[in-house]
Write an enzyme that holds these catalytic residues in place. Structure first.
Site, PDB file in Angstrom:
ATOM      1  N   PHE A 118       0.826  -1.200   0.000  1.00 61.29           N
ATOM      2  CA  PHE A 118       0.000   0.000   0.000  1.00 61.29           C
ATOM      3  C   PHE A 118       0.860   1.249   0.000  1.00 61.29           C
ATOM      4  O   PHE A 118       2.043   1.198   0.297  1.00 61.29           O
ATOM      5  CB  PHE A 118      -0.969  -0.028   1.192  1.00 61.29           C
ATOM      6  CG  PHE A 118      -1.905  -1.201   1.096  1.00 61.29           C
ATOM      7  CD1 PHE A 118      -3.025  -1.131   0.285  1.00 61.29           C
ATOM      8  CD2 PHE A 118      -1.635  -2.384   1.759  1.00 61.29           C
ATOM      9  CE1 PHE A 118      -3.878  -2.219   0.152  1.00 61.29           C
ATOM     10  CE2 PHE A 118      -2.479  -3.486   1.632  1.00 61.29           C
ATOM     11  CZ  PHE A 118      -3.601  -3.390   0.824  1.00 61.29           C
ATOM     12  N   CYS A 119       0.245   2.351  -0.356  1.00 58.81           N
ATOM     13  CA  CYS A 119       0.902   3.650  -0.511  1.00 58.81           C
ATOM     14  C   CYS A 119       1.879   3.887   0.632  1.00 58.81           C
ATOM     15  O   CYS A 119       1.521   3.667   1.786  1.00 58.81           O
ATOM     16  CB  CYS A 119      -0.159   4.740  -0.548  1.00 58.81           C
ATOM     17  SG  CYS A 119       0.511   6.380  -0.842  1.00 58.81           S
ATOM     18  N   PRO A 120       3.079   4.294   0.311  1.00 55.74           N
ATOM     19  CA  PRO A 120       3.609   4.692  -0.999  1.00 55.74           C
ATOM     20  C   PRO A 120       4.391   3.596  -1.707  1.00 55.74           C
ATOM     21  O   PRO A 120       5.028   3.849  -2.717  1.00 55.74           O
ATOM     22  CB  PRO A 120       4.549   5.850  -0.631  1.00 55.74           C
ATOM     23  CG  PRO A 120       5.152   5.395   0.671  1.00 55.74           C
ATOM     24  CD  PRO A 120       4.017   4.666   1.392  1.00 55.74           C
TER      25      PRO A 120
ATOM     26  N   ASP B 164      -3.941  -2.031  -4.680  1.00 57.69           N
ATOM     27  CA  ASP B 164      -4.174  -0.859  -3.845  1.00 57.69           C
ATOM     28  C   ASP B 164      -4.977   0.161  -4.645  1.00 57.69           C
ATOM     29  O   ASP B 164      -4.490   0.676  -5.648  1.00 57.69           O
ATOM     30  CB  ASP B 164      -2.835  -0.251  -3.416  1.00 57.69           C
ATOM     31  CG  ASP B 164      -2.991   1.025  -2.594  1.00 57.69           C
ATOM     32  OD1 ASP B 164      -4.131   1.362  -2.215  1.00 57.69           O
ATOM     33  OD2 ASP B 164      -1.972   1.683  -2.345  1.00 57.69           O
TER      34      ASP B 164
ATOM     35  N   ASP C 240      -2.087   7.585  -7.560  1.00 62.97           N
ATOM     36  CA  ASP C 240      -0.691   7.780  -7.186  1.00 62.97           C
ATOM     37  C   ASP C 240       0.273   7.518  -8.345  1.00 62.97           C
ATOM     38  O   ASP C 240       1.166   8.323  -8.623  1.00 62.97           O
ATOM     39  CB  ASP C 240      -0.310   6.875  -6.007  1.00 62.97           C
ATOM     40  CG  ASP C 240      -1.058   7.231  -4.729  1.00 62.97           C
ATOM     41  OD1 ASP C 240      -1.641   8.329  -4.661  1.00 62.97           O
ATOM     42  OD2 ASP C 240      -1.067   6.399  -3.811  1.00 62.97           O
TER      43      ASP C 240
END
Length: 81
Positions: free
Chosen positions: A18-20, A45, A51
């Site tokens: 998941f981010c980032p 994600d 993103d």
């Protein structure tokens, strides 16, 4: 044959991250490729859609395709510089 119909040079699977992390791993792999090479990223994600698209635009590469499957997002990015 269009660029989008060629096979990607490399594929990375960032499902479960998941981010980032998906963007970070995409950046690392893009740095390893030659200009004109294509990277396929498979992510689950939902934040990756925005993103990665933003990162591609900022970095000057080209987003050739974004396929939204049942669970996964599949991006194909062409290295521009």
């Amino acid at each position: 044959m269009s660029a989008a119909s060629k096979s990607p040079t490399k594929t990375i699977d960032v499902r479960g991250l998941f981010c980032p992390e998906p963007v970070f791993r995409t950046k690392i792999e893009m740095e390893r490729l030659a200009i004109g090479d294509m990277l396929k990223i498979v992510s689950d994600d939902p934040e990756s859609e925005e993103d990665i698209a933003k990162w591609v635009k900022r970095s000057g590469h080209e987003l050739l395709s974004l396929d939204k499957g049942q669970k996964d997002l599949e991006f194909v990015i062409k290295k521009a510089k």
